[in-house]
Design an enzyme around this catalytic site. Structure first.
Site, mmCIF file in Angstrom:
data_model
loop_
_atom_site.group_PDB
_atom_site.id
_atom_site.type_symbol
_atom_site.label_atom_id
_atom_site.label_comp_id
_atom_site.label_asym_id
_atom_site.label_seq_id
_atom_site.Cartn_x
_atom_site.Cartn_y
_atom_site.Cartn_z
ATOM 1 N N GLY A 76 -63.447 19.543 9.429
ATOM 2 C CA GLY A 76 -64.395 18.833 8.576
ATOM 3 C C GLY A 76 -65.669 18.455 9.304
ATOM 4 O O GLY A 76 -65.805 18.652 10.524
ATOM 5 N N ASP A 77 -66.628 17.943 8.556
ATOM 6 C CA ASP A 77 -67.913 17.477 9.102
ATOM 7 C C ASP A 77 -68.739 18.607 9.708
ATOM 8 O O ASP A 77 -69.556 18.375 10.596
ATOM 9 C CB ASP A 77 -67.687 16.390 10.166
ATOM 10 N N GLU A 78 -68.520 19.835 9.218
ATOM 11 C CA GLU A 78 -69.269 20.969 9.778
ATOM 12 C C GLU A 78 -70.707 21.041 9.281
ATOM 13 O O GLU A 78 -71.524 21.784 9.836
ATOM 14 C CB GLU A 78 -68.580 22.306 9.443
ATOM 15 N N GLY A 79 -71.016 20.315 8.224
ATOM 16 C CA GLY A 79 -72.371 20.377 7.679
ATOM 17 C C GLY A 79 -72.476 21.302 6.482
ATOM 18 O O GLY A 79 -73.524 21.934 6.274
ATOM 19 N N LYS A 181 -49.253 12.542 -7.853
ATOM 20 C CA LYS A 181 -49.434 13.800 -8.576
ATOM 21 C C LYS A 181 -48.234 14.717 -8.379
ATOM 22 O O LYS A 181 -47.708 15.299 -9.336
ATOM 23 C CB LYS A 181 -50.716 14.496 -8.095
ATOM 24 N N ARG A 184 -45.072 13.631 -9.969
ATOM 25 C CA ARG A 184 -45.236 13.724 -11.421
ATOM 26 C C ARG A 184 -45.241 12.388 -12.158
ATOM 27 O O ARG A 184 -44.834 12.305 -13.309
ATOM 28 C CB ARG A 184 -44.176 14.659 -12.027
ATOM 29 N N GLN A 264 -63.371 18.675 2.905
ATOM 30 C CA GLN A 264 -62.599 18.734 4.130
ATOM 31 C C GLN A 264 -62.800 20.080 4.807
ATOM 32 O O GLN A 264 -63.872 20.626 4.787
ATOM 33 C CB GLN A 264 -61.125 18.512 3.827
ATOM 34 N N GLY A 456 -81.221 22.299 13.471
ATOM 35 C CA GLY A 456 -81.744 20.946 13.402
ATOM 36 C C GLY A 456 -81.284 20.267 12.135
ATOM 37 O O GLY A 456 -80.720 20.906 11.237
#
Length: 465
Positions: A76-79, A181, A184, A264, A456
């Site tokens: 995660g947080d790869e942009g 979920k 159920r 994610q 950048g």
């Protein structure tokens, strides 16, 4: 999201999933501070008009398939949001398992997302206060699950129970919501249309939480207040509710261009990630289909987003992690602190083994390498190209066994660094030769071309290759 689409949770897929900090839980997500539907993502506020793209950029963007996806390859947080914002300008529909709103597209929060309505409406209010109308622009799946405040409370209580063995969740309630979920007894958006039975179903969730956790407060007054609140929510949400499975498939038949963003990332996938230090949905390619209700044959280009180095937040194995000053340097240079939580991210060299594994699972057609500029100034850069055990035996792929993963040794390939600032470079050939060598070596090792290179933080700081 299984792509947790429309999960509004930072776990699954972006394609119609919801977001983790706000309204929707696991699914693909679009941008960090907004989070109404974690797995799915509607689209972020449209950025200011950018200068006309170059011929190379236009050619690259116009060549994308009718249905394209953007997925994270690491923890995660790869942009991902930056690329999605740029691509969204050329698509009719943006679907996600997390949050995301683009002013010029139809935004969908899919069935794979979980949605936290207080967070969702807060985002809507923020957009409209800035003059951006959401009426008729955002669709919320009637099959998406509701994430309640009680899920967030339970999330924190569970983490407290684990003590030093905690998973390191964001405590946004995503895991508990997905748990309901799967067993159920969860509530879906469509349940808001039947308030006569809503009370009994919500009572079951509250009662079960109170029986499980002694510190969970619950009585008839709390139930009554929650029901009254959701009666108001139901009325306000009604204009947004739609059969998004039908909408998505009709859009495909009408030849509309659809962009899906996953929340994610693959290494947090409930099946393929470093379990149990993962999210609760499927933020890999399979989550697009299950989180949006579209057929696999509809999918075309899938773009994997990968940082030029590796980061992760929270607990779990991290083979190429850099400890001490080296890790601190990357963290400071890359501003690696959680957007929602502010937690410092763990940093390390680019893990090629994990990246190849992610590419195998998703079948990426190309990669978006982000934050290449963060490596500027290093005398040398390293790539973790293989794993081996203490006795020297090579580990062929990314292992499921966490004990093995914690003890694994990484073999590195050392490449020369570069000194020149690359943040203003927009043509690939203008990059320093050693930076191009780094990119080319990544392509050789994973067998997938890098078509987009982030140099950048600016929206225009992107090289099309």
């Amino acid at each position: 999201m299984p792509l947790t689409m429309l999960s509004l949770d930072p776990a699954p897929f972006p394609l119609l999933p919801a977001i983790a900090g706000g309204g929707c839980v696991p699914g693909p997500r679009l941008h960090a501070p907004r989070r109404f539907c974690w797995p799915l993502r509607a689209a972020s506020v449209a950025p200011p008009a950018a200068e006309e793209p170059s011929a190379a950029a236009r050619e690259r963007l116009e060549s994308l398939s009718q249905v394209a996806g953007v997925l994270g390859t690491q923890w995660g947080d790869e942009g991902k949001g930056k690329l999605v914002d740029i691509l969204a300008q050329r698509f009719d529909v943006v679907a996600r398992c997390q949050e995301f709103f683009n002013e010029n597209t139809q935004c969908v929060i899919g069935n794979g997302a979980v949605i936290h309505l207080p967070g969702f409406f807060k985002e809507i209010d923020g957009l409209e206060s800035n003059g951006i109308s959401c009426e008729g622009r955002i669709l919320v799946s009637d099959r998406a699950h509701l994430l309640f405040d009680l899920h967030q409370i339970v999330d924190g209580l569970r983490e407290a129970e684990l003590g030093n063995s905690l998973i390191g969740t964001t405590k946004r309630g995503i895991g508990p919501c997905y748990s309901n979920k799967v067993i159920r007894n969860g509530l879906r958006v469509s349940d808001l249309r039947h308030m006569s039975t809503f009370t009994a179903k919500l009572n079951t969730l509250l009662r079960d939480a109170a029986m499980r956790f002694k510190d969970f407060e619950y009585d008839n007054k709390i139930l009554k207040e929650e029901v009254e609140k959701y009666e108001r929510f139901a009325e306000r949400l009604e204009p947004f509710i739609a059969d998004t499975v039908h909408f998505m498939n009709e859009s495909i038949l009408q030849k509309k261009k659809i962009l899906v963003e996953g929340g994610q990332a693959t290494m947090l996938d409930i099946d393929f990630g470093t379990y149990p230090f993962v999210t609760s949905s499927s933020p890999s390619a399979g989550g697009i289909c299950t989180g949006l209700g579209i057929a696999p044959r509809s999918l075309g280009d899938l773009i994997g987003v990968v940082k030029a180095y590796t980061t992760r937040v929270g607990s779990g194995p991290f083979p190429t992690e850099l400890l001490g000053k080296a890790g601190d340097l990357l963290r400071a240079s890359g501003m690696e602190f959680g957007t929602t939580t502010g937690r410092p991210r763990r940093c390390g060299w680019l893990d090629i083994v994990a990246l190849k594994y992610s590419c195998q699972i998703n079948g990426f057609s190309s990669l978006n390498l982000t934050k290449l500029d963060v490596l500027t100034g290093l005398k040398e850069v390293k790539l973790g190209i293989s794993y081996c055990t203490d006795d020297g035996n090579t580990v062929e792929s990314f292992p499921a066994d966490l004990d093995l993963l914690e003890q694994i040794k990484v073999k590195y390939e050392v490449l020369p660094g570069w000194e020149n600032d690359i943040s203003s470079v927009r043509d690939y050939n203008d990059l320093p030769e050693t930076a191009r060598l780094y990119i080319q070596r990544i392509e050789e090792l994973v067998g997938i071309p890098v078509h987009y290179i982030g140099v950048g933080p600016g929206r225009d700081a992107l090289i099309y290759k």
